[in-house]
Design a protein around this motif. Sequence first.
Motif, PDB file in Angstrom:
ATOM      1  N   VAL A 233     -11.456   2.915  -3.759  1.00  0.00           N
ATOM      2  CA  VAL A 233     -10.423   3.515  -3.689  1.00  0.00           C
ATOM      3  C   VAL A 233      -9.765   2.796  -4.908  1.00  0.00           C
ATOM      4  CG1 VAL A 233     -10.108   3.960  -1.052  1.00  0.00           C
ATOM      5  CG2 VAL A 233      -9.775   1.538  -2.061  1.00  0.00           C
ATOM      6  N   MET A 234      -8.517   2.717  -5.020  1.00  0.00           N
ATOM      7  CA  MET A 234      -7.654   2.211  -6.307  1.00  0.00           C
ATOM      8  C   MET A 234      -7.041   0.827  -5.216  1.00  0.00           C
ATOM      9  SD  MET A 234      -8.179   3.691  -8.121  1.00  0.00           S
ATOM     10  CE  MET A 234      -7.494   2.493  -9.850  1.00  0.00           C
ATOM     11  N   MET A 235      -6.701   0.354  -6.118  1.00  0.00           N
ATOM     12  CA  MET A 235      -5.790  -1.222  -5.231  1.00  0.00           C
ATOM     13  C   MET A 235      -4.940  -1.847  -6.680  1.00  0.00           C
ATOM     14  SD  MET A 235      -7.937  -4.549  -3.457  1.00  0.00           S
ATOM     15  CE  MET A 235      -8.094  -5.704  -5.451  1.00  0.00           C
ATOM     16  N   SER A 236      -4.113  -2.477  -6.391  1.00  0.00           N
ATOM     17  CA  SER A 236      -3.176  -2.936  -6.639  1.00  0.00           C
ATOM     18  C   SER A 236      -3.538  -4.422  -6.650  1.00  0.00           C
ATOM     19  CB  SER A 236      -1.509  -2.743  -6.529  1.00  0.00           C
ATOM     20  OG  SER A 236      -1.143  -1.889  -6.675  1.00  0.00           O
ATOM     21  N   VAL A 237      -3.725  -4.796  -8.354  1.00  0.00           N
ATOM     22  CA  VAL A 237      -3.641  -6.520  -8.677  1.00  0.00           C
ATOM     23  C   VAL A 237      -2.589  -7.030  -8.631  1.00  0.00           C
ATOM     24  CG1 VAL A 237      -4.900  -7.846 -10.031  1.00  0.00           C
ATOM     25  CG2 VAL A 237      -6.711  -6.431  -9.099  1.00  0.00           C
ATOM     26  N   PRO A 238      -1.665  -7.998  -8.128  1.00  0.00           N
ATOM     27  CA  PRO A 238      -1.041  -8.706  -8.660  1.00  0.00           C
ATOM     28  C   PRO A 238      -1.011  -9.668  -9.882  1.00  0.00           C
ATOM     29  CG  PRO A 238      -1.318  -8.912  -6.294  1.00  0.00           C
ATOM     30  CD  PRO A 238      -2.859  -8.619  -6.984  1.00  0.00           C
ATOM     31  N   GLU A 239       0.073  -9.564 -11.173  1.00  0.00           N
ATOM     32  CA  GLU A 239       0.622  -9.919 -11.582  1.00  0.00           C
ATOM     33  C   GLU A 239       0.145 -11.493 -11.207  1.00  0.00           C
ATOM     34  OE1 GLU A 239       3.817  -9.782 -13.314  1.00  0.00           O
ATOM     35  OE2 GLU A 239       4.068  -7.821 -13.354  1.00  0.00           O
ATOM     36  N   LYS A 250      -6.643  -2.956   4.308  1.00  0.00           N
ATOM     37  CA  LYS A 250      -5.691  -2.946   5.684  1.00  0.00           C
ATOM     38  C   LYS A 250      -7.210  -1.210   6.146  1.00  0.00           C
ATOM     39  CE  LYS A 250      -3.044  -2.646   9.472  1.00  0.00           C
ATOM     40  NZ  LYS A 250      -1.418  -2.506  10.378  1.00  0.00           N
ATOM     41  N   GLY A 251      -7.919  -1.513   7.098  1.00  0.00           N
ATOM     42  CA  GLY A 251      -8.618  -0.406   7.814  1.00  0.00           C
ATOM     43  C   GLY A 251     -10.082   0.434   7.200  1.00  0.00           C
ATOM     44  N   LYS A 252     -10.509  -0.670   6.353  1.00  0.00           N
ATOM     45  CA  LYS A 252     -11.542  -0.587   5.202  1.00  0.00           C
ATOM     46  C   LYS A 252     -12.566  -1.554   5.619  1.00  0.00           C
ATOM     47  CE  LYS A 252      -9.660   2.620   2.882  1.00  0.00           C
ATOM     48  NZ  LYS A 252      -9.966   3.652   3.366  1.00  0.00           N
ATOM     49  N   GLY A 253     -12.570  -1.873   7.149  1.00  0.00           N
ATOM     50  CA  GLY A 253     -13.678  -2.715   8.073  1.00  0.00           C
ATOM     51  C   GLY A 253     -14.171  -1.474   8.740  1.00  0.00           C
ATOM     52  N   ALA A 254     -15.435  -1.856   9.841  1.00  0.00           N
ATOM     53  CA  ALA A 254     -16.078  -1.714  10.536  1.00  0.00           C
ATOM     54  C   ALA A 254     -15.514  -1.202  11.602  1.00  0.00           C
ATOM     55  CB  ALA A 254     -17.040  -2.814  10.906  1.00  0.00           C
ATOM     56  N   PRO A 255     -15.700  -0.354  12.932  1.00  0.00           N
ATOM     57  CA  PRO A 255     -15.538   0.445  13.634  1.00  0.00           C
ATOM     58  C   PRO A 255     -15.255  -0.746  14.725  1.00  0.00           C
ATOM     59  CG  PRO A 255     -16.663   1.849  13.179  1.00  0.00           C
ATOM     60  CD  PRO A 255     -16.789   1.203  12.279  1.00  0.00           C
ATOM     61  N   ARG A 256     -13.439  -0.830  15.373  1.00  0.00           N
ATOM     62  CA  ARG A 256     -14.253  -2.007  16.138  1.00  0.00           C
ATOM     63  C   ARG A 256     -14.381  -1.127  17.635  1.00  0.00           C
ATOM     64  NH1 ARG A 256      -9.001  -4.257  13.479  1.00  0.00           N
ATOM     65  NH2 ARG A 256      -9.164  -6.039  13.111  1.00  0.00           N
ATOM     66  N   ARG A 257     -14.538  -2.261  18.377  1.00  0.00           N
ATOM     67  CA  ARG A 257     -15.369  -1.204  20.240  1.00  0.00           C
ATOM     68  C   ARG A 257     -13.935  -0.827  21.293  1.00  0.00           C
ATOM     69  NH1 ARG A 257     -19.992  -4.415  23.275  1.00  0.00           N
ATOM     70  NH2 ARG A 257     -21.250  -4.291  21.776  1.00  0.00           N
ATOM     71  N   GLY A 258     -13.035  -1.465  20.309  1.00  0.00           N
ATOM     72  CA  GLY A 258     -12.151  -0.975  21.298  1.00  0.00           C
ATOM     73  C   GLY A 258     -10.988   0.177  20.443  1.00  0.00           C
ATOM     74  N   GLY A 259     -11.272   0.023  20.233  1.00  0.00           N
ATOM     75  CA  GLY A 259     -11.135   1.361  19.064  1.00  0.00           C
ATOM     76  C   GLY A 259      -9.677   0.452  17.454  1.00  0.00           C
ATOM     77  N   GLY A 260     -10.094   1.809  16.495  1.00  0.00           N
ATOM     78  CA  GLY A 260      -9.736   1.113  15.182  1.00  0.00           C
ATOM     79  C   GLY A 260     -10.437   0.552  14.195  1.00  0.00           C
ATOM     80  N   ARG A 261     -10.083  -0.394  13.488  1.00  0.00           N
ATOM     81  CA  ARG A 261     -10.988  -0.325  12.428  1.00  0.00           C
ATOM     82  C   ARG A 261     -10.841  -1.947  12.058  1.00  0.00           C
ATOM     83  NH1 ARG A 261     -14.621   3.606  10.728  1.00  0.00           N
ATOM     84  NH2 ARG A 261     -15.613   2.344   8.615  1.00  0.00           N
ATOM     85  N   GLY A 262     -12.266  -2.115  11.360  1.00  0.00           N
ATOM     86  CA  GLY A 262     -11.806  -3.863  10.475  1.00  0.00           C
ATOM     87  C   GLY A 262     -10.667  -3.526   9.551  1.00  0.00           C
ATOM     88  N   ASP A 263     -11.190  -4.717   8.647  1.00  0.00           N
ATOM     89  CA  ASP A 263     -10.310  -5.171   7.067  1.00  0.00           C
ATOM     90  C   ASP A 263     -10.805  -4.952   6.154  1.00  0.00           C
ATOM     91  OD1 ASP A 263      -7.865  -3.703   8.367  1.00  0.00           O
ATOM     92  OD2 ASP A 263      -7.591  -6.633   9.042  1.00  0.00           O
ATOM     93  N   GLU A 264     -10.651  -4.645   5.013  1.00  0.00           N
ATOM     94  CA  GLU A 264     -12.367  -5.142   4.046  1.00  0.00           C
ATOM     95  C   GLU A 264     -11.025  -5.493   2.901  1.00  0.00           C
ATOM     96  OE1 GLU A 264     -14.375  -2.408   1.870  1.00  0.00           O
ATOM     97  OE2 GLU A 264     -13.675  -3.296   0.310  1.00  0.00           O
ATOM     98  N   PHE A 265     -11.393  -7.083   3.335  1.00  0.00           N
ATOM     99  CA  PHE A 265     -11.053  -8.511   2.047  1.00  0.00           C
ATOM    100  C   PHE A 265     -11.800  -8.518   0.653  1.00  0.00           C
ATOM    101  CE2 PHE A 265      -9.994  -9.660   6.331  1.00  0.00           C
ATOM    102  CZ  PHE A 265      -8.467  -9.741   6.212  1.00  0.00           C
ATOM    103  N   VAL A 266     -10.911  -8.589  -0.518  1.00  0.00           N
ATOM    104  CA  VAL A 266     -11.397  -8.450  -1.609  1.00  0.00           C
ATOM    105  C   VAL A 266     -10.934  -9.699  -2.637  1.00  0.00           C
ATOM    106  CG1 VAL A 266     -11.325  -7.260  -3.878  1.00  0.00           C
ATOM    107  CG2 VAL A 266     -11.019  -5.950  -1.806  1.00  0.00           C
ATOM    108  N   THR A 267     -11.746 -10.144  -3.165  1.00  0.00           N
ATOM    109  CA  THR A 267     -11.760 -10.939  -3.485  1.00  0.00           C
ATOM    110  C   THR A 267     -11.523 -11.910  -5.175  1.00  0.00           C
ATOM    111  OG1 THR A 267     -12.718 -13.070  -1.658  1.00  0.00           O
ATOM    112  CG2 THR A 267     -12.522 -14.045  -3.732  1.00  0.00           C
TER     113      THR A 267
END
Length: 301
Positions: A233-239, A250-267
């Motif tokens: 995916v394309m991501m914006s790097v702030p100045e 948001k929402g690019k992590g693993a599926p959650r048991r109760g529905g929805g997905r976790g997030d991906e944190f980019v360092t």
Amino acid sequence: MRDPYEVLGVDRTASADTVKKSYRKLAKMLHPDLNPGDKAAETKFKDVTAAYDLLSDPEKRARFDAGEIDASGAERPQHRYYRDFSGEDEGHAYTSASGFADFADGDDAFAELLRRAQRARANQRGADRHYRLPISLVESITGSTRRVTLPEGDTLDVTLPAGMVDGQTLRLKGKGDLGIGAGGPGDILIEVEVLSDPRFSRDGDDLQLEVPISLSEAVLGSRIRVATPTGDVMMSVPERSNTGTTLRLKGKGAPRRGGGRGDEFVTLKVVLPKEPDPELEAFVSGWQKGKEFNPREGVPS
């Protein structure tokens, strides 16, 4: 296997009636139905049953006493190897009810116990088979279908649901060993081993990813391509981003048991060019504010 006389606690000259009484006494104490979950008692019960099966048969007992067969009933001159036992059930060769069927004809509680055990053996469920399947971290998150070759040479298509975790077990009902009578087949149990990934690390339902950026991208900001389990995916790097700046997809992590997905944190990690750059070096040398800036201000020494 131990000497059957020793297992039953009788002399070699003991009568058939004495052998039967000794077996009955031990079987009442050790029967698995009376000792649920006690593996030691179950093993002893198998030993006692095997010993009685041999000594209650006059022909087998005579051949054992003569040294023609061993305690398991095997011919002594014949050498048995591992492959000879590969198709046998775990335990002893004589673990059926044939040697004490007459006990089941009584009216007491032990006789009823034996009758129930005989009925259960006549309709015994097949054994489960256990396997371990290594899969990638991406497969554990997105799910997939894998064709697995079993040790026997058979192949099996296994559907991996999205959101699996290391150590989770898949149950394939009815794919295990065949049962006896109406017992039905056992299951195949596949324990999943999630392999490490060179890009992502997992923290619960979230993913962590480190992405290198150039000095220009860090100072001026930019749009960069970032990997996710479901594709780039394309991501914006702030100045004015720094090494250690963390951005969330948001929402690019693993599926959650109760529905929805976790997030991906980019360092982000600012990386300078490997080759010397005279232009960059000249700029930094003349950059007065850069010399005045102390990035370690406030850091304990």
